[in-house]
Design an enzyme around this catalytic site. Structure first.
Site, mmCIF file in Angstrom:
data_model
loop_
_atom_site.group_PDB
_atom_site.id
_atom_site.type_symbol
_atom_site.label_atom_id
_atom_site.label_comp_id
_atom_site.label_asym_id
_atom_site.label_seq_id
_atom_site.Cartn_x
_atom_site.Cartn_y
_atom_site.Cartn_z
ATOM 1 C CE LYS A 60 -0.169 4.112 12.913
ATOM 2 N NZ LYS A 60 0.587 4.862 11.918
ATOM 3 C CE LYS A 106 -2.829 0.824 3.675
ATOM 4 N NZ LYS A 106 -2.644 2.187 4.200
ATOM 5 C CB SER A 107 3.787 2.316 2.037
ATOM 6 O OG SER A 107 3.202 2.250 3.300
ATOM 7 N NE ARG A 164 -5.006 0.008 13.017
ATOM 8 C CZ ARG A 164 -4.334 0.181 11.891
ATOM 9 N NH1 ARG A 164 -3.018 0.188 11.894
ATOM 10 N NH2 ARG A 164 -4.980 0.346 10.753
ATOM 11 N NE ARG A 176 6.321 6.507 0.868
ATOM 12 C CZ ARG A 176 5.435 6.305 1.843
ATOM 13 N NH1 ARG A 176 4.322 5.618 1.616
ATOM 14 N NH2 ARG A 176 5.646 6.804 3.059
ATOM 15 C CB SER A 226 5.194 9.679 11.525
ATOM 16 O OG SER A 226 4.317 9.829 10.419
ATOM 17 C CG ASP A 273 0.598 -0.064 9.475
ATOM 18 O OD1 ASP A 273 0.227 0.743 10.348
ATOM 19 O OD2 ASP A 273 0.918 0.285 8.324
ATOM 20 C CD GLN A 303 0.518 8.193 7.201
ATOM 21 O OE1 GLN A 303 -0.068 8.999 7.926
ATOM 22 N NE2 GLN A 303 -0.041 7.074 6.777
ATOM 23 N NE ARG A 345 -2.404 -1.871 8.238
ATOM 24 C CZ ARG A 345 -2.165 -2.230 6.972
ATOM 25 N NH1 ARG A 345 -2.337 -3.470 6.592
ATOM 26 N NH2 ARG A 345 -1.749 -1.330 6.099
HETATM 27 C C1 S3P Z 1 2.536 4.750 6.210
HETATM 28 C C2 S3P Z 1 3.148 5.033 7.396
HETATM 29 C C3 S3P Z 1 2.635 4.590 8.701
HETATM 30 C C4 S3P Z 1 1.634 3.449 8.557
HETATM 31 C C5 S3P Z 1 0.641 3.696 7.459
HETATM 32 C C6 S3P Z 1 1.341 3.901 6.129
HETATM 33 C C7 S3P Z 1 3.136 5.280 4.961
HETATM 34 O O1 S3P Z 1 2.004 5.673 9.323
HETATM 35 O O2 S3P Z 1 0.965 3.241 9.776
HETATM 36 O O3 S3P Z 1 -0.241 2.593 7.360
HETATM 37 O O4 S3P Z 1 2.755 4.813 3.864
HETATM 38 O O5 S3P Z 1 3.982 6.174 5.064
HETATM 39 P P1 S3P Z 1 2.838 6.746 10.188
HETATM 40 O O6 S3P Z 1 3.834 7.306 9.296
HETATM 41 O O7 S3P Z 1 1.879 7.793 10.620
HETATM 42 O O8 S3P Z 1 3.407 5.956 11.317
#
Ligand code: S3P
Length: 426
Positions: free
Chosen positions: A339, A19-20, A343, A24, A164, A312, A166, A385
């Site tokens: 999240k 997914k990540s 969780r 991107r 993080s 995750d 993100q 999840r």
């Molecule tokens: C992700 C980063 C994680 C993860 C999320 C996807 C990403 O979050 O929990 O499912 O794709 O960069 P955080 O960066 O907030 O920890």
């Protein structure tokens, strides 16, 4: 949806794309010059939200059965969308796109579903504002909707209070547009897909310890991206095979990036029979086939630098710990509270309802394993999840488990229940 106890899980499975990395690939492809061709793209709801947002900003994106083609507009080619950008349930879309929008010469409002509108956005508002962006929470509660008025940005050195990816990625993406170098230092290294993939797109980006550094490029160039299988989706079947007595599963082509692979270390430390086969690299990301067999597990303490590498997977690890002898302690996992659901809270309540001996702590939980689980009615809180974790737990518990809101697996693993049913030995 209802689940009953099974004897084990056997066979082979190819989990969907990461997914990540899928997010991107679309984002970077959209702001690159030329075409980015993505294979094994995850067609889950979150990544489709990302595609919808960039289409709304004038990026032609074609999708057929096997390939997504992003015809990038270049770093400065995005157009103002005609309405609010809807990020759905996706925190990755909301936060990463904020970094790009902060530098555009137009204004946008970003929003998402009920869950997204409760998730903390101050963590991106603060650094992006320091870079010169005009960004505000419309209701003044530090959550989406966000109003972003793009501005010329300057490079900063940001000391992030949270590990993080993100947050880090939002700042690095804004850094592509800044007037000088941008640095992000994290308390621990979070997933590094942005750094790896931007390098492939031709950006000047590198890391020094827990600091990522980007120097603004003139342009990025479109790439071929082969997305590896998502280790966060594989985690459910890894745990299933370890928990159920008569199991052997081979998972094909799973991403094993060290900043994501904490679950493999934890399982091995718990005594799991896990082997990595056919290790290789695709589009700058390590992958492997993973062979897992039923194992007798013992407890473990999890905390510190490993947490971002399995963030995750912690719900599934908590359920797995119920099947391990001794007391498992999870620390430094307060991020789980923000999240798609809280969780920590949801896992403590759900596992307790199934008869587990588990207590919540300030920043984690303590699970005293070895008590058999029994069926219960579990609310997924529409968190993908959580739904998958309790589906697996339900297959390894006495009597019937019902997961409410089970369809939310569409976010990251639309074929989850089909794969589960196929691999289950009754
Ligand atoms: C992700 C980063 C994680 C993860 C999320 C996807 C990403 O979050 O929990 O499912 O794709 O960069 P955080 O960066 O907030 O920890």
């Amino acid at each position: 949806m209802k689940f009953h106890s099974c004897r084990g899980f056997r066979g082979e499975v190819t989990v969907p794309g990461d997914k990540s990395i899928s997010h991107r690939a679309v984002m970077f492809g959209s702001i690159a010059r030329g075409t980015t061709e993505i294979t094994n793209f995850l067609k889950g709801a979150d990544c489709l939200s990302t595609i919808a947002c960039f289409r709304a900003m004038g990026v032609p994106i074609e999708m057929d059965k096997t390939v997504v083609r992003v015809h990038g507009n270049g770093l400065h080619g995005l157009k103002a969308p005609s309405s609010v950008l809807d990020c759905g349930n996706s925190g990755t879309t909301t936060r990463l796109i904020s970094g790009i929008l902060a530098a555009q010469d137009f204004s946008v409002t970003l929003t998402g579903d009920e869950s997204i509108q409760k998730r903390p956005m101050r963590r991106v508002i603060t650094p992006l504002s320091q870079m010169g962006a005009q960004i505000a929470s419309v209701h003044g509660n530090d959550c989406a909707p966000l109003r972003i008025d793009g501005r010329p940005l300057h490079g900063i050195h940001y000391l992030s209070p949270v590990a993080s990816a993100q947050v880090k990625s939002a700042i690095l993406l804004a850094g592509l547009y800044a007037d000088g170098e941008t640095r992000v230092t994290e308390p621990y290294v979070s997933r590094d897909h942005t750094e790896r993939m931007l390098t492939g797109f031709g950006a000047d980006i590198h890391t020094e310890g827990t600091t990522a550094i980007v120097i603004p490029p003139d342009e990025l160039s479109g790439q071929k991206i082969e997305v590896p299988g998502d280790i966060s989706s594989a985690a459910f079947f890894i745990a299933a095979a370890l928990m159920a007595p008569d199991s052997e599963l081979l998972l094909h082509n799973v991403g094993t990036n060290p900043t994501r692979a904490g679950i493999l270390h934890v399982c091995k430390d718990m005594g799991a029979d896990i082997r990595l086969l056919n290790t290789r690299e695709a589009s700058g990301e390590p992958t492997a086939d993973i062979l897992v067999r039923s194992s007798s597990l013992h407890s473990i303490e999890i905390g510190g630098a490993i947490i971002p590498t399995l963030i995750d997977e912690l719900p599934m690890i908590a359920a797995l710990a119920c099947f391990a002898d001794g007391e498992t302690i999870i620390r430094n996992a307060e991020e789980l509270k923000v999240k798609e659901s809280n969780r920590l809270d949801v896992m403590v309540r759900g596992l307790s309802a199934m008869g587990a001996d588990v207590s919540g702590t300030e920043d984690g939980m303590i699970i005293r394993g070895g008590r058999p689980l029994h069926g219960a009615v579990i609310d997924s809180h529409l968190d993908h999840r959580i739904a998958m974790t309790f589906a697996i737990a339900g297959c390894c518990a006495d009597k019937e488990t019902e997961v409410l809101g089970a369809d939310c697996v569409n976010i990251s693993y639309p074929e989850f229940y089909t794969d589960l049913e196929r691999l289950m030995v009754l």
